[in-house]
Design a protein around this motif. Structure first.
Motif, PDB file in Angstrom:
ATOM      1  N   THR A  31       0.794  -1.311  -0.254  1.00  0.00           N
ATOM      2  CA  THR A  31      -0.289   0.254  -0.084  1.00  0.00           C
ATOM      3  C   THR A  31       0.869   1.438   0.423  1.00  0.00           C
ATOM      4  O   THR A  31       1.760   1.410   0.593  1.00  0.00           O
ATOM      5  CB  THR A  31      -0.980  -0.087   1.521  1.00  0.00           C
ATOM      6  OG1 THR A  31       0.352   0.206   2.520  1.00  0.00           O
ATOM      7  CG2 THR A  31      -1.111  -0.641   1.439  1.00  0.00           C
ATOM      8  N   ILE A  32       0.274   2.662  -0.510  1.00  0.00           N
ATOM      9  CA  ILE A  32       0.527   3.987  -0.121  1.00  0.00           C
ATOM     10  C   ILE A  32      -0.210   4.658   0.143  1.00  0.00           C
ATOM     11  O   ILE A  32      -1.955   4.925  -0.696  1.00  0.00           O
ATOM     12  CB  ILE A  32       1.210   4.389  -1.836  1.00  0.00           C
ATOM     13  CG1 ILE A  32       2.213   3.528  -2.748  1.00  0.00           C
ATOM     14  CG2 ILE A  32       1.789   5.777  -1.191  1.00  0.00           C
ATOM     15  CD1 ILE A  32       3.137   4.219  -4.235  1.00  0.00           C
ATOM     16  N   GLU A  33      -0.445   5.420   1.131  1.00  0.00           N
ATOM     17  CA  GLU A  33      -0.864   6.436   1.886  1.00  0.00           C
ATOM     18  C   GLU A  33      -0.517   7.284   2.931  1.00  0.00           C
ATOM     19  O   GLU A  33      -1.020   7.131   3.638  1.00  0.00           O
ATOM     20  CB  GLU A  33      -2.224   4.343   2.881  1.00  0.00           C
ATOM     21  CG  GLU A  33      -1.120   3.721   4.362  1.00  0.00           C
ATOM     22  CD  GLU A  33      -1.263   2.767   5.035  1.00  0.00           C
ATOM     23  OE1 GLU A  33      -2.380   3.041   5.572  1.00  0.00           O
ATOM     24  OE2 GLU A  33      -0.988   1.839   4.794  1.00  0.00           O
ATOM     25  N   PRO A  34       0.133   7.925   2.147  1.00  0.00           N
ATOM     26  CA  PRO A  34       0.537   8.975   2.554  1.00  0.00           C
ATOM     27  C   PRO A  34      -0.574   9.856   3.598  1.00  0.00           C
ATOM     28  O   PRO A  34      -2.189  10.183   3.320  1.00  0.00           O
ATOM     29  CB  PRO A  34       0.806  10.533   1.332  1.00  0.00           C
ATOM     30  CG  PRO A  34      -0.386   9.082   0.802  1.00  0.00           C
ATOM     31  CD  PRO A  34      -0.324   8.083   0.838  1.00  0.00           C
ATOM     32  N   MET A  35      -0.441   9.873   4.650  1.00  0.00           N
ATOM     33  CA  MET A  35      -1.337  11.088   5.151  1.00  0.00           C
ATOM     34  C   MET A  35      -0.222  12.341   5.650  1.00  0.00           C
ATOM     35  O   MET A  35       0.643  12.591   6.116  1.00  0.00           O
ATOM     36  CB  MET A  35      -1.235  10.520   7.359  1.00  0.00           C
ATOM     37  CG  MET A  35      -1.929   9.527   6.935  1.00  0.00           C
ATOM     38  SD  MET A  35      -1.162   8.058   8.260  1.00  0.00           S
ATOM     39  CE  MET A  35      -0.125   6.669   7.291  1.00  0.00           C
ATOM     40  N   ILE A  36      -1.196  13.240   5.139  1.00  0.00           N
ATOM     41  CA  ILE A  36      -0.422  15.016   5.498  1.00  0.00           C
ATOM     42  C   ILE A  36      -1.436  15.833   5.988  1.00  0.00           C
ATOM     43  O   ILE A  36      -2.565  15.662   6.187  1.00  0.00           O
ATOM     44  CB  ILE A  36      -0.998  15.466   3.842  1.00  0.00           C
ATOM     45  CG1 ILE A  36      -0.661  14.711   2.753  1.00  0.00           C
ATOM     46  CG2 ILE A  36      -0.255  16.545   3.520  1.00  0.00           C
ATOM     47  CD1 ILE A  36       1.264  13.764   3.361  1.00  0.00           C
ATOM     48  N   ASN A  37      -1.079  15.986   7.304  1.00  0.00           N
ATOM     49  CA  ASN A  37      -0.817  17.229   7.575  1.00  0.00           C
ATOM     50  C   ASN A  37      -0.842  18.781   7.677  1.00  0.00           C
ATOM     51  O   ASN A  37       0.210  19.330   7.190  1.00  0.00           O
ATOM     52  CB  ASN A  37      -0.319  17.344   9.054  1.00  0.00           C
ATOM     53  CG  ASN A  37      -0.350  15.544   9.764  1.00  0.00           C
ATOM     54  OD1 ASN A  37      -1.369  15.388   9.437  1.00  0.00           O
ATOM     55  ND2 ASN A  37       0.077  15.558  10.915  1.00  0.00           N
ATOM     56  N   VAL A  38      -1.947  20.018   8.045  1.00  0.00           N
ATOM     57  CA  VAL A  38      -1.887  21.102   7.473  1.00  0.00           C
ATOM     58  C   VAL A  38      -0.472  21.916   8.724  1.00  0.00           C
ATOM     59  O   VAL A  38       0.643  22.543   8.377  1.00  0.00           O
ATOM     60  CB  VAL A  38      -2.919  21.914   8.078  1.00  0.00           C
ATOM     61  CG1 VAL A  38      -2.795  23.371   8.397  1.00  0.00           C
ATOM     62  CG2 VAL A  38      -4.721  21.397   7.398  1.00  0.00           C
ATOM     63  N   GLY A  39      -0.494  21.344   9.153  1.00  0.00           N
ATOM     64  CA  GLY A  39       0.728  22.280  10.864  1.00  0.00           C
ATOM     65  C   GLY A  39       1.903  20.748  10.840  1.00  0.00           C
ATOM     66  O   GLY A  39       2.923  20.667   9.888  1.00  0.00           O
TER      67      GLY A  39
END
Length: 312
Positions: A264-272
């Motif tokens: 799997t590729i499953e990036p978790m991206i945050n505003v901060g």
């Protein structure tokens, strides 16, 4: 990445960006109230006629190791499982609206999974109590569906994995709830792009670190951060096998991609900040600063030309 999102500079008493004429603070300013755990419903049942993984009863997946390269017949089974996972995600995603609870989304996904003859892989995996994960606003991942109602302006990630024909298919997406602010819309868009760029970096003969590098460069250019606490993983006959897929550049990720690898590729991206903290439930993980987080995921197989998405 273009001009700053309009909502980033709006003050509480300014007119809302949506054109309603109301003040920003009383209309579409993202909620500063943190997500809190709510009541859980009873565990949902799966008919005995549906094949299930070994941990479905014990909760213990045992050693999660398998060969990195899958034989053709296993990959074909994963195509079937991936197609079902994609259908379940689409069905649950179509139900997202203000006022629905994440528990209701879990029921919808569970029923669709069962209708299609598959077992919802998260159910009792290491004791997880529900059939999907639902991660709202600042929840990065592994949110447990409960009685909290989704509110206009929220964002919610729905993470679906199914077990079918002896293999797992894993996919997720982040959905806006009603009308969301421009920063959250941009976060969702950039996160989807990060997944696409990560998949575009898949090439046999190249190191796994290529995917994380492509994702990190794009996210940081957009002014966002990449979660480091959670990674993509090998998948096949076991839910999470030993292959680790960082979503940031890690020179230690030297494993060379080969045809027939599935992960799997499953990036978790945050505003901060990219930093995270865990709730006491042992599952839910949130951003350390309370900023919003989005995620998208596919299961794929490495081919001679790059990546074939199995959950598309």
């Amino acid at each position: 990445m273009g001009e700053s999102p309009p909502a980033a500079s709006l003050k509480a008493n300014d007119p809302c960006w949506c054109g309603s004429g109301r003040k920003f603070k009383r209309c579409h300013r993202p909620s500063t109230e943190p997500v809190r755990p709510h009541q859980l419903s009873e565990r949902r049942l799966v008919p005995d006629s549906i094949a299930r993984p070994a941990y479905a009863v014990s909760g213990d997946p045992g050693p999660e190791e398998e060969a990195l390269v899958r034989p053709p017949e296993l990959i074909e089974a994963m195509r079937r499982a991936g197609a079902v996972a994609a259908q379940v995600l689409a069905t649950a995603g179509a139900a997202v609206r203000p006022g629905i609870t994440t528990d209701e989304l879990d029921a919808i996904a569970h029923d669709e999974c069962v209708r299609l003859g598959a077992y919802p892989s998260p159910l009792n995996y290491k004791g997880f109590p529900k059939s999907i994960c639902t991660s709202v606003n600042e929840v990065i991942c592994h949110g447990i569906p409960d009685k909290r109602e989704l509110r206009d302006g929220d964002i919610v990630n729905i993470d679906v994995t199914v077990y079918l024909d002896g293999v797992h298919g894993d996919t997720n997406a982040t959905f806006p709830v009603g009308r969301v602010d421009p920063v959250s819309r941009r976060l969702i868009s950039v996160t989807r792009q990060c997944l696409e760029l990560g998949m575009a970096a898949v090439r046999p003969g190249r190191p796994i670190s290529d995917m994380g590098q492509a994702i990190e460069l794009h996210a940081e250019a957009a002014g966002f951060s990449v979660v480091r606490s959670f990674v993509g993983h090998g998948i096949g006959q076991v839910f999470h096998s030993q292959l680790v897929i960082p979503h940031y550049f890690d020179p230690r990720a030297e494993t060379v991609m080969e045809e027939g690898m599935t992960f799997t590729i499953e990036p978790m991206i945050n505003v901060g900040t990219w930093r995270a903290r865990a709730w006491s439930d042992g599952w839910t993980t949130v951003t350390a600063d309370g900023s919003r987080s989005a995620q998208f995921e596919h299961t794929l197989v490495v081919t001679a030309k790059g990546a074939e998405v199995l959950t598309g």
